[in-house]
Design a protein around this motif. Sequence first.
Motif, PDB file in Angstrom:
ATOM      1  N   GLU A 252       2.329   1.697  -3.489  1.00  0.00           N
ATOM      2  CA  GLU A 252       1.359   2.227  -4.450  1.00  0.00           C
ATOM      3  C   GLU A 252       1.147   3.723  -4.239  1.00  0.00           C
ATOM      4  O   GLU A 252       1.117   4.500  -5.205  1.00  0.00           O
ATOM      5  CB  GLU A 252       0.026   1.483  -4.315  1.00  0.00           C
ATOM      6  N   GLN A 253       1.027   4.150  -2.977  1.00  0.00           N
ATOM      7  CA  GLN A 253       0.865   5.579  -2.713  1.00  0.00           C
ATOM      8  C   GLN A 253       2.107   6.358  -3.124  1.00  0.00           C
ATOM      9  O   GLN A 253       2.005   7.481  -3.638  1.00  0.00           O
ATOM     10  CB  GLN A 253       0.556   5.817  -1.229  1.00  0.00           C
TER      11      GLN A 253
ATOM     12  N   LYS B   8       5.463  -3.454  -9.371  1.00  0.00           N
ATOM     13  CA  LYS B   8       4.056  -3.515  -9.808  1.00  0.00           C
ATOM     14  C   LYS B   8       3.162  -2.607  -8.969  1.00  0.00           C
ATOM     15  O   LYS B   8       2.179  -2.059  -9.477  1.00  0.00           O
ATOM     16  CB  LYS B   8       3.548  -4.957  -9.797  1.00  0.00           C
ATOM     17  N   TYR B   9       3.515  -2.418  -7.712  1.00  0.00           N
ATOM     18  CA  TYR B   9       2.732  -1.520  -6.861  1.00  0.00           C
ATOM     19  C   TYR B   9       3.024  -0.059  -7.195  1.00  0.00           C
ATOM     20  O   TYR B   9       2.115   0.776  -7.203  1.00  0.00           O
ATOM     21  CB  TYR B   9       3.031  -1.797  -5.397  1.00  0.00           C
TER      22      TYR B   9
ATOM     23  N   LYS C 229      -2.732   5.281 -11.215  1.00  0.00           N
ATOM     24  CA  LYS C 229      -3.802   5.931 -10.460  1.00  0.00           C
ATOM     25  C   LYS C 229      -3.729   7.446 -10.611  1.00  0.00           C
ATOM     26  O   LYS C 229      -4.755   8.141 -10.605  1.00  0.00           O
ATOM     27  CB  LYS C 229      -3.701   5.531  -8.994  1.00  0.00           C
TER      28      LYS C 229
ATOM     29  N   LYS D  65       0.824  -1.206   0.000  1.00  0.00           N
ATOM     30  CA  LYS D  65       0.000   0.000   0.000  1.00  0.00           C
ATOM     31  C   LYS D  65       0.862   1.262   0.000  1.00  0.00           C
ATOM     32  O   LYS D  65       0.546   2.253  -0.674  1.00  0.00           O
ATOM     33  CB  LYS D  65      -0.948  -0.013   1.197  1.00  0.00           C
TER      34      LYS D  65
ATOM     35  N   ALA E  47       1.153   0.729 -10.322  1.00  0.00           N
ATOM     36  CA  ALA E  47      -0.274   0.924 -10.064  1.00  0.00           C
ATOM     37  C   ALA E  47      -0.547   2.318  -9.521  1.00  0.00           C
ATOM     38  O   ALA E  47      -1.551   2.955  -9.873  1.00  0.00           O
ATOM     39  CB  ALA E  47      -0.765  -0.143  -9.083  1.00  0.00           C
ATOM     40  N   GLY E  48       0.349   2.800  -8.660  1.00  0.00           N
ATOM     41  CA  GLY E  48       0.192   4.150  -8.140  1.00  0.00           C
ATOM     42  C   GLY E  48       0.354   5.206  -9.207  1.00  0.00           C
ATOM     43  O   GLY E  48      -0.395   6.206  -9.234  1.00  0.00           O
TER      44      GLY E  48
ATOM     45  N   GLU F  17       2.040   7.133  -6.623  1.00  0.00           N
ATOM     46  CA  GLU F  17       1.025   8.143  -6.918  1.00  0.00           C
ATOM     47  C   GLU F  17       1.484   9.554  -6.597  1.00  0.00           C
ATOM     48  O   GLU F  17       1.210  10.500  -7.365  1.00  0.00           O
ATOM     49  CB  GLU F  17      -0.243   7.820  -6.121  1.00  0.00           C
TER      50      GLU F  17
END
Length: 349
Positions: free
Chosen positions: A175-176, A200-201, A208, A172, A204-205, A179
Amino acid sequence: MRLGINLGYWGAGMDGDNLAVAQEADRLGYDVCWAAEAYGSDAPTVLSWVAAQTESIDVGSAIMQIPARQPAMTAMTAATLDSLSGGRFRLGLGVSGPQVSEGWYGVKFDKPLARTREYVEIVRRAMSRERLSYEGEHWTLPLPDGPGKPIKLTVHPQREHIPLYIAAIGPKNLEQTGEIADGALLIFPSAEHLEDTAVKYLRAGREKAGKTMEGFDVCPTLPLAVGDDIHGLADMFRPYTALYVGGMGSRKQNFYNQLARRMGYEKEAAEIQDKYLSGDKNGAAAAVPHQLIDQTTLLGSVERIAERMQAYAAAGVTTLTLAPAGFTLDERLAALRAGTDALELSGLG
């Protein structure tokens, strides 16, 4: 792929040599020199000292701890360091861990993701020199019903945008970080597992936020030791790995232990932690698998290190930060030079 160095914590016993290491990295064309802080030396003081005695290498905090400073103070420090260094500062942030946050700083370790997001938003606003006002769950500026008013930073940073990195381990947080940040500071990175444990995380961020990985700096730190005896070199890092996997945090909240488990070392991570927390530090070090050390360090000949660099680049690393090991200054400088030789040999430089 670029190269950086990490001086680690000041006061770790190699202080007299660290400036020479930073200056040699500057001469060799390394991209950035990072310094750390926990509950001893602080990063900004070390970085200002290094920046004053180098010419072109960037200086970065890996990390400045979020519970240690109000966000506006961090913005002031970043702007000052960027100005003094001639635009060479990189701001690395992290929440630290519950034991340090609550035991050393007296700051409750709750909702770390939300706190990080608000902190970054405030720091960015302050560094942009807009009048600072913010309404969040963790910070409200100015305080309501008082004499405070929105104020803007008086110092002009050298650059309009100071690169902001976040130290991230968990999915988490990663991912943040993708972002909201410009780069990620990673520890114990394995090229073989990097996609599944981190990239991969981060991707994803970025998605996003409507962005790609282009321009995002994936920046892991790896200890570096040069020589022919791979197992002997790996043994140098057994106490270091055991400290993080076994003792850096509580039994329930050890992010490094959780990372080792995600890399497939669930049984071994449990044993290391059990031994370390029971006081058997030597036993914990002995329980660290050779493969775990070899996968998360750069060991061996220049040729072997060059091959590992290619694997990290293929896994998505853009800046490879080295912590050159050695018992003497000459050994550390030799390791530093081997890093540039390996990068050239790899064809990535």
